[in-house]
Structure formats: structure tokens, C-alpha cells
Design a protein around this motif. Sequence first.
Motif, PDB file in Angstrom:
ATOM      1  N   ASP A 128       9.042   0.866 -12.921  1.00  0.00           N
ATOM      2  CA  ASP A 128       7.852   1.275 -12.167  1.00  0.00           C
ATOM      3  C   ASP A 128       7.022   0.075 -11.709  1.00  0.00           C
ATOM      4  OD1 ASP A 128       8.470   3.926 -12.312  1.00  0.00           O
ATOM      5  OD2 ASP A 128       6.931   4.452 -13.787  1.00  0.00           O
ATOM      6  N   PHE A 129       6.981  -0.985 -12.531  1.00  0.00           N
ATOM      7  CA  PHE A 129       6.215  -2.156 -12.091  1.00  0.00           C
ATOM      8  C   PHE A 129       6.826  -2.743 -10.834  1.00  0.00           C
ATOM      9  CE2 PHE A 129       5.983  -6.767 -11.800  1.00  0.00           C
ATOM     10  CZ  PHE A 129       4.626  -6.931 -11.612  1.00  0.00           C
ATOM     11  N   ASP A 130       8.150  -2.929 -10.828  1.00  0.00           N
ATOM     12  CA  ASP A 130       8.797  -3.494  -9.640  1.00  0.00           C
ATOM     13  C   ASP A 130       8.558  -2.605  -8.425  1.00  0.00           C
ATOM     14  OD1 ASP A 130       9.796  -5.707 -11.001  1.00  0.00           O
ATOM     15  OD2 ASP A 130      11.671  -4.688 -11.537  1.00  0.00           O
ATOM     16  N   THR A 131       8.641  -1.284  -8.620  1.00  0.00           N
ATOM     17  CA  THR A 131       8.373  -0.365  -7.514  1.00  0.00           C
ATOM     18  C   THR A 131       6.960  -0.537  -6.996  1.00  0.00           C
ATOM     19  OG1 THR A 131       9.952   1.275  -8.340  1.00  0.00           O
ATOM     20  CG2 THR A 131       8.212   2.068  -6.862  1.00  0.00           C
ATOM     21  N   LEU A 132       5.992  -0.602  -7.923  1.00  0.00           N
ATOM     22  CA  LEU A 132       4.596  -0.689  -7.516  1.00  0.00           C
ATOM     23  C   LEU A 132       4.302  -1.984  -6.776  1.00  0.00           C
ATOM     24  CD1 LEU A 132       1.747   0.385  -7.405  1.00  0.00           C
ATOM     25  CD2 LEU A 132       1.390  -0.432  -9.747  1.00  0.00           C
ATOM     26  N   VAL A 133       4.750  -3.111  -7.296  1.00  0.00           N
ATOM     27  CA  VAL A 133       4.440  -4.371  -6.624  1.00  0.00           C
ATOM     28  C   VAL A 133       5.163  -4.447  -5.285  1.00  0.00           C
ATOM     29  CG1 VAL A 133       6.215  -5.854  -7.668  1.00  0.00           C
ATOM     30  CG2 VAL A 133       3.994  -6.816  -7.051  1.00  0.00           C
ATOM     31  N   ASP A 134       6.366  -3.887  -5.196  1.00  0.00           N
ATOM     32  CA  ASP A 134       7.063  -3.829  -3.909  1.00  0.00           C
ATOM     33  C   ASP A 134       6.285  -2.980  -2.902  1.00  0.00           C
ATOM     34  OD1 ASP A 134       9.141  -5.402  -4.824  1.00  0.00           O
ATOM     35  OD2 ASP A 134      10.531  -3.725  -5.145  1.00  0.00           O
ATOM     36  N   GLU A 135       5.804  -1.833  -3.342  1.00  0.00           N
ATOM     37  CA  GLU A 135       5.059  -0.944  -2.459  1.00  0.00           C
ATOM     38  C   GLU A 135       3.758  -1.589  -1.992  1.00  0.00           C
ATOM     39  OE1 GLU A 135       5.199   3.131  -2.319  1.00  0.00           O
ATOM     40  OE2 GLU A 135       7.208   2.406  -1.856  1.00  0.00           O
ATOM     41  N   ILE A 156       1.431   5.115  -2.248  1.00  0.00           N
ATOM     42  CA  ILE A 156       1.780   3.926  -3.033  1.00  0.00           C
ATOM     43  C   ILE A 156       2.399   4.414  -4.341  1.00  0.00           C
ATOM     44  CG2 ILE A 156       0.960   1.815  -4.131  1.00  0.00           C
ATOM     45  CD1 ILE A 156       0.546   1.644  -1.192  1.00  0.00           C
ATOM     46  N   VAL A 157       3.717   4.303  -4.472  1.00  0.00           N
ATOM     47  CA  VAL A 157       4.425   4.810  -5.645  1.00  0.00           C
ATOM     48  C   VAL A 157       4.438   3.749  -6.749  1.00  0.00           C
ATOM     49  CG1 VAL A 157       6.627   5.743  -6.475  1.00  0.00           C
ATOM     50  CG2 VAL A 157       5.869   6.209  -4.127  1.00  0.00           C
ATOM     51  N   GLY A 158       4.262   4.189  -7.988  1.00  0.00           N
ATOM     52  CA  GLY A 158       4.401   3.266  -9.111  1.00  0.00           C
ATOM     53  C   GLY A 158       3.416   3.537 -10.221  1.00  0.00           C
ATOM     54  N   LYS A 209      -1.519  -0.379 -13.819  1.00  0.00           N
ATOM     55  CA  LYS A 209      -0.667  -0.244 -15.001  1.00  0.00           C
ATOM     56  C   LYS A 209       0.526   0.652 -14.698  1.00  0.00           C
ATOM     57  CE  LYS A 209      -0.928   1.026 -19.903  1.00  0.00           C
ATOM     58  NZ  LYS A 209      -1.803   1.543 -20.995  1.00  0.00           N
ATOM     59  N   THR A 210       1.657   0.334 -15.300  1.00  0.00           N
ATOM     60  CA  THR A 210       2.839   1.189 -15.195  1.00  0.00           C
ATOM     61  C   THR A 210       3.387   1.427 -16.600  1.00  0.00           C
ATOM     62  OG1 THR A 210       4.258  -0.754 -14.818  1.00  0.00           O
ATOM     63  CG2 THR A 210       3.435   0.413 -12.869  1.00  0.00           C
ATOM     64  N   TRP A 211       4.229   2.469 -16.725  1.00  0.00           N
ATOM     65  CA  TRP A 211       4.690   2.889 -18.045  1.00  0.00           C
ATOM     66  C   TRP A 211       6.211   2.930 -18.163  1.00  0.00           C
ATOM     67  CZ3 TRP A 211       0.423   4.532 -15.529  1.00  0.00           C
ATOM     68  CH2 TRP A 211      -0.797   4.468 -16.227  1.00  0.00           C
ATOM     69  N   GLU A 212       6.901   3.345 -17.142  1.00  0.00           N
ATOM     70  CA  GLU A 212       8.348   3.523 -17.221  1.00  0.00           C
ATOM     71  C   GLU A 212       9.084   2.294 -16.691  1.00  0.00           C
ATOM     72  OE1 GLU A 212       9.741   6.066 -18.686  1.00  0.00           O
ATOM     73  OE2 GLU A 212       7.793   7.051 -19.027  1.00  0.00           O
ATOM     74  N   PRO A 213      10.292   2.010 -17.228  1.00  0.00           N
ATOM     75  CA  PRO A 213      11.073   0.879 -16.716  1.00  0.00           C
ATOM     76  C   PRO A 213      11.284   0.995 -15.210  1.00  0.00           C
ATOM     77  CG  PRO A 213      12.055   1.740 -18.733  1.00  0.00           C
ATOM     78  CD  PRO A 213      10.973   2.707 -18.347  1.00  0.00           C
TER      79      PRO A 213
END
Length: 217
Positions: free
Chosen positions: A170-177, A130-132, A164-168
Motif C-alpha cells: 500500500d505504501f508503494d501504491t500511495l506514493v506512486d499515486e 488517491i489509492v493507498g 499512513k498505510t497498513w497492508e504490504p
Amino acid sequence: MTYTGEVEVGGAADTQDAGDLQITKVAVGPMSNNAYLLRCNLTGEQALIDAANEADTLLALIGEGGLARVATTHRHQDHWDALAEVVDATGAETVAGERDVEGIPVATSHPVATGARMRVGSCELEIIEIVGHTPGSIALAYDDPDGIVHLFTGDSLFPGGVGKTWEPGDFDTLVDEVESKLFDRFGDDTHFYPGHGNDSTLGAERASIPAWRERGW
């Protein structure tokens, strides 16, 4: 007593049977991390998910049954602070996502990626990247042949949102994953166990995904 999954630091652990796999949850450390001891009811073999903190507490939980392996869900220190001491005391193998091993200062004997398996006696957990939250976070899924899926999500998924995410981006990546690899694949009765706090089910959280996307965290 009935399992609730509601544990607190310094309090008792909570245990349930998921078919052939016994799951014991305990909260440890200043960030109230969850650690999960898994025991095969057929063979007695044990594994731990996240040697987060309080090695003495974890070793007491492990007891005389020994420990075959420890899986670290991701590279953040609050999830491996007791790893070296637990491994030194038990000789356990270590498992972590291959893209996070450089951030874990205990050698990983089994770097893993999606599709790998971690055995606990006669039971088997599937590894899902799970990336993000981090580049190499992993979730572990145990599909009870006579029951439901039990999903250990680290800090990628909590009741009420993703980690939690930190880099621009990363949130979209995490919720997509999380949506594609967990919600789109597993049923509403899937019980998930996060790295902090209470458990939940995918069904209880599924309808909130659009709201998570809209708020951006």
C-alpha cells in the motif's frame, strides 16, 4: 491578518481568499483534524471538506449561510465523526469516493471518482482518487483562474510525506499515486491542505519524494 494555515484545536479559524473561493481552515477533535469551509464569494454558497469532529464548532463556522454539501476525503472515522450531525442540521448533500462509501455510516448522495466535479456556487473543484491510505480516498483541486491551484489532500499527502498505510504494497501504491496524480500534474506553487497539521506547497515537498520511497513511509 495574513493567512498562515496554522490552526489548533480550540483556537481561531484561519481564512484566505483564493479568487472567487474563500477558504476557512479550522482544527477540531482529539486527533486535531482539519476541516475546511469553502465559500463562493460570488454566490455565497458554502461547502465543507471533512465534517471531522465538534459539530458545534463547524455549525458555528457555517453560520447562517447554509451548507450545500459536505465532501468526506476518506472513510476513517476521525474524518466523519460530525458528519451526521452537520447533515441533519443543514440538509447538506454528501460527497465521498465511491470505493469508500461503505465505510462511512452516513448515506453518500454523490459517490464520486476521478474526473467528477464538486461545485461551490460558481466555483468548481475536481475530484482526484488517491489509492493507498484507503481504497477510495479523494483529493479535491480548485484551480483559481487568476491564481494557483489549491489542493485538499485528506490523509494522502502531508508536509514531509504521504499518509499512513497498513497492508504490504500500500505504501508503494500511495506514493506512486501521489507522485503521478499530484506532483507530476501540478506546479510547484500548488498549495495543499492536508487532513491534519500545517499546509505546504508541492514545490516544498517535491525533492523529498526519493527519500520518502527509501525510508518506506
